[in-house]
Each structure stands twice: as C-alpha cells, then as structure tokens.
Scaffold this motif. Structure first.
Motif, mmCIF file in Angstrom:
data_model
loop_
_atom_site.group_PDB
_atom_site.id
_atom_site.type_symbol
_atom_site.label_atom_id
_atom_site.label_comp_id
_atom_site.label_asym_id
_atom_site.label_seq_id
_atom_site.Cartn_x
_atom_site.Cartn_y
_atom_site.Cartn_z
ATOM 1 N N TYR A 4 62.115 -44.457 -10.403
ATOM 2 C CA TYR A 4 61.739 -45.812 -10.024
ATOM 3 C C TYR A 4 60.610 -46.285 -10.918
ATOM 4 C CZ TYR A 4 64.597 -44.834 -5.990
ATOM 5 O OH TYR A 4 65.649 -44.513 -5.181
ATOM 6 N N TRP A 5 60.644 -47.570 -11.253
ATOM 7 C CA TRP A 5 59.683 -48.181 -12.165
ATOM 8 C C TRP A 5 59.169 -49.468 -11.541
ATOM 9 C CZ3 TRP A 5 59.124 -45.764 -16.997
ATOM 10 C CH2 TRP A 5 60.039 -44.754 -17.253
ATOM 11 N N TYR A 6 57.904 -49.795 -11.813
ATOM 12 C CA TYR A 6 57.335 -51.062 -11.360
ATOM 13 C C TYR A 6 57.335 -52.028 -12.527
ATOM 14 C CZ TYR A 6 54.340 -54.519 -9.260
ATOM 15 O OH TYR A 6 53.848 -55.688 -8.764
ATOM 16 N N ASN A 7 57.921 -53.197 -12.337
ATOM 17 C CA ASN A 7 57.981 -54.214 -13.376
ATOM 18 C C ASN A 7 56.781 -55.141 -13.204
ATOM 19 O OD1 ASN A 7 58.581 -56.714 -14.754
ATOM 20 N ND2 ASN A 7 60.662 -55.958 -14.991
ATOM 21 N N VAL A 8 55.892 -55.181 -14.192
ATOM 22 C CA VAL A 8 54.661 -55.966 -14.099
ATOM 23 C C VAL A 8 54.909 -57.459 -14.292
ATOM 24 C CG1 VAL A 8 53.168 -54.056 -14.784
ATOM 25 C CG2 VAL A 8 54.086 -55.580 -16.530
ATOM 26 N N GLU A 9 56.074 -57.839 -14.766
ATOM 27 C CA GLU A 9 56.387 -59.260 -14.928
ATOM 28 C C GLU A 9 57.035 -59.840 -13.679
ATOM 29 O OE1 GLU A 9 58.509 -59.929 -18.571
ATOM 30 O OE2 GLU A 9 56.969 -58.938 -19.757
ATOM 31 N N THR A 10 57.968 -59.107 -13.082
ATOM 32 C CA THR A 10 58.662 -59.601 -11.893
ATOM 33 C C THR A 10 57.997 -59.146 -10.601
ATOM 34 O OG1 THR A 10 60.148 -57.694 -11.740
ATOM 35 C CG2 THR A 10 60.868 -59.561 -13.123
ATOM 36 N N HIS A 11 57.116 -58.131 -10.700
ATOM 37 C CA HIS A 11 56.440 -57.531 -9.544
ATOM 38 C C HIS A 11 57.441 -56.916 -8.572
ATOM 39 C CE1 HIS A 11 52.745 -59.268 -11.007
ATOM 40 N NE2 HIS A 11 53.401 -60.398 -11.147
ATOM 41 N N ASN A 16 65.933 -46.773 -12.081
ATOM 42 C CA ASN A 16 66.437 -46.339 -13.384
ATOM 43 C C ASN A 16 66.188 -47.338 -14.511
ATOM 44 O OD1 ASN A 16 67.314 -43.877 -12.338
ATOM 45 N ND2 ASN A 16 69.211 -44.791 -11.640
ATOM 46 N N ALA A 17 64.991 -47.890 -14.606
ATOM 47 C CA ALA A 17 64.508 -48.703 -15.733
ATOM 48 C C ALA A 17 65.545 -49.666 -16.297
ATOM 49 C CB ALA A 17 63.980 -47.805 -16.835
ATOM 50 N N GLN A 18 65.572 -50.838 -15.739
ATOM 51 C CA GLN A 18 66.535 -51.838 -16.176
ATOM 52 C C GLN A 18 65.939 -52.860 -17.133
ATOM 53 O OE1 GLN A 18 68.435 -53.367 -12.651
ATOM 54 N NE2 GLN A 18 68.615 -51.328 -11.809
ATOM 55 N N SER A 19 64.633 -52.933 -17.237
ATOM 56 C CA SER A 19 63.966 -53.891 -18.111
ATOM 57 C C SER A 19 63.387 -53.190 -19.328
ATOM 58 C CB SER A 19 62.841 -54.600 -17.345
ATOM 59 O OG SER A 19 63.373 -55.328 -16.267
ATOM 60 N N GLY A 20 62.801 -53.983 -20.224
ATOM 61 C CA GLY A 20 62.167 -53.425 -21.413
ATOM 62 C C GLY A 20 60.939 -52.611 -21.061
ATOM 63 N N TRP A 21 60.641 -51.631 -21.897
ATOM 64 C CA TRP A 21 59.555 -50.690 -21.619
ATOM 65 C C TRP A 21 58.195 -51.348 -21.544
ATOM 66 C CZ3 TRP A 21 61.502 -46.718 -19.570
ATOM 67 C CH2 TRP A 21 62.729 -46.232 -19.986
ATOM 68 N N LYS A 22 57.987 -52.471 -22.227
ATOM 69 C CA LYS A 22 56.681 -53.139 -22.197
ATOM 70 C C LYS A 22 56.383 -53.746 -20.831
ATOM 71 C CE LYS A 22 56.367 -54.191 -27.082
ATOM 72 N NZ LYS A 22 56.161 -55.239 -28.082
ATOM 73 N N SER A 23 57.398 -53.895 -20.006
ATOM 74 C CA SER A 23 57.236 -54.506 -18.686
ATOM 75 C C SER A 23 57.128 -53.500 -17.557
ATOM 76 C CB SER A 23 58.435 -55.421 -18.392
ATOM 77 O OG SER A 23 58.560 -56.415 -19.369
ATOM 78 N N LEU A 24 57.265 -52.213 -17.863
ATOM 79 C CA LEU A 24 57.397 -51.219 -16.806
ATOM 80 C C LEU A 24 56.234 -50.237 -16.731
ATOM 81 C CD1 LEU A 24 61.155 -50.333 -17.328
ATOM 82 C CD2 LEU A 24 60.185 -51.931 -15.666
ATOM 83 N N ILE A 25 55.930 -49.822 -15.505
ATOM 84 C CA ILE A 25 54.996 -48.736 -15.236
ATOM 85 C C ILE A 25 55.801 -47.664 -14.522
ATOM 86 C CG2 ILE A 25 52.902 -48.019 -14.039
ATOM 87 C CD1 ILE A 25 52.011 -50.927 -14.018
ATOM 88 N N GLU A 33 56.225 -44.891 -4.218
ATOM 89 C CA GLU A 33 55.245 -44.630 -5.273
ATOM 90 C C GLU A 33 55.228 -45.771 -6.287
ATOM 91 O OE1 GLU A 33 54.715 -40.031 -6.248
ATOM 92 O OE2 GLU A 33 56.818 -40.683 -6.329
ATOM 93 N N ALA A 34 56.395 -46.255 -6.652
ATOM 94 C CA ALA A 34 56.474 -47.357 -7.611
ATOM 95 C C ALA A 34 55.857 -48.632 -7.035
ATOM 96 C CB ALA A 34 57.924 -47.604 -8.020
ATOM 97 N N GLU A 35 56.054 -48.875 -5.758
ATOM 98 C CA GLU A 35 55.468 -50.053 -5.118
ATOM 99 C C GLU A 35 53.944 -50.005 -5.155
ATOM 100 O OE1 GLU A 35 57.348 -49.864 -1.294
ATOM 101 O OE2 GLU A 35 59.063 -51.065 -1.967
ATOM 102 N N ALA A 36 53.371 -48.813 -5.166
ATOM 103 C CA ALA A 36 51.919 -48.637 -5.188
ATOM 104 C C ALA A 36 51.361 -48.530 -6.608
ATOM 105 C CB ALA A 36 51.542 -47.402 -4.389
ATOM 106 N N ALA A 37 52.175 -48.789 -7.609
ATOM 107 C CA ALA A 37 51.767 -48.591 -9.005
ATOM 108 C C ALA A 37 50.527 -49.398 -9.376
ATOM 109 C CB ALA A 37 52.918 -48.936 -9.950
#
Length: 57
Positions: A4-11, A16-25, A33-37
C-alpha cells in the motif's frame, strides 16, 4: 502480498502503486499504515528538526 502507498497529490491510499513514484510514500504492509503516512512523516521531521536545533546550540 499487496503493498500500500500513500499518494501525496490525491491524499488517497493506493494498492500496488498505481501512480508515479514522485507522488507516493511507501510501501506499507497495510492500508492503515499507509493512511498514517503523513503523520509519520511529520513526526520524523519534528525529530530531525529537534536534532538540528541541538546541533545549532
């Protein structure tokens, strides 16, 4: 196993990482855990800032 990944643009959490790496934590093992990123990032930044202030003293 899913990651699971947190997207800093869409919040939003992505499975399984669907966006570009620059947008993900992440990756994280669970959605929770991802929700608490951002909280974890803030916490780590506060700790780092405290160390920087000690070094400046």
């Amino acid at each position: 196993m899913a990651q699971y990944w947190y997207n800093v643009e869409t919040h939003e959490v992505e499975k399984n990482a669907q966006s570009g790496w620059k947008s993900l934590i992440g990756p994280y093992d669970s959605r929770e855990e991802a929700e608490a990123a951002l909280a974890k990032v803030r916490e780590r930044n506060e700790v780092a800032d405290a160390f920087d202030e000690e070094d400046d003293a």
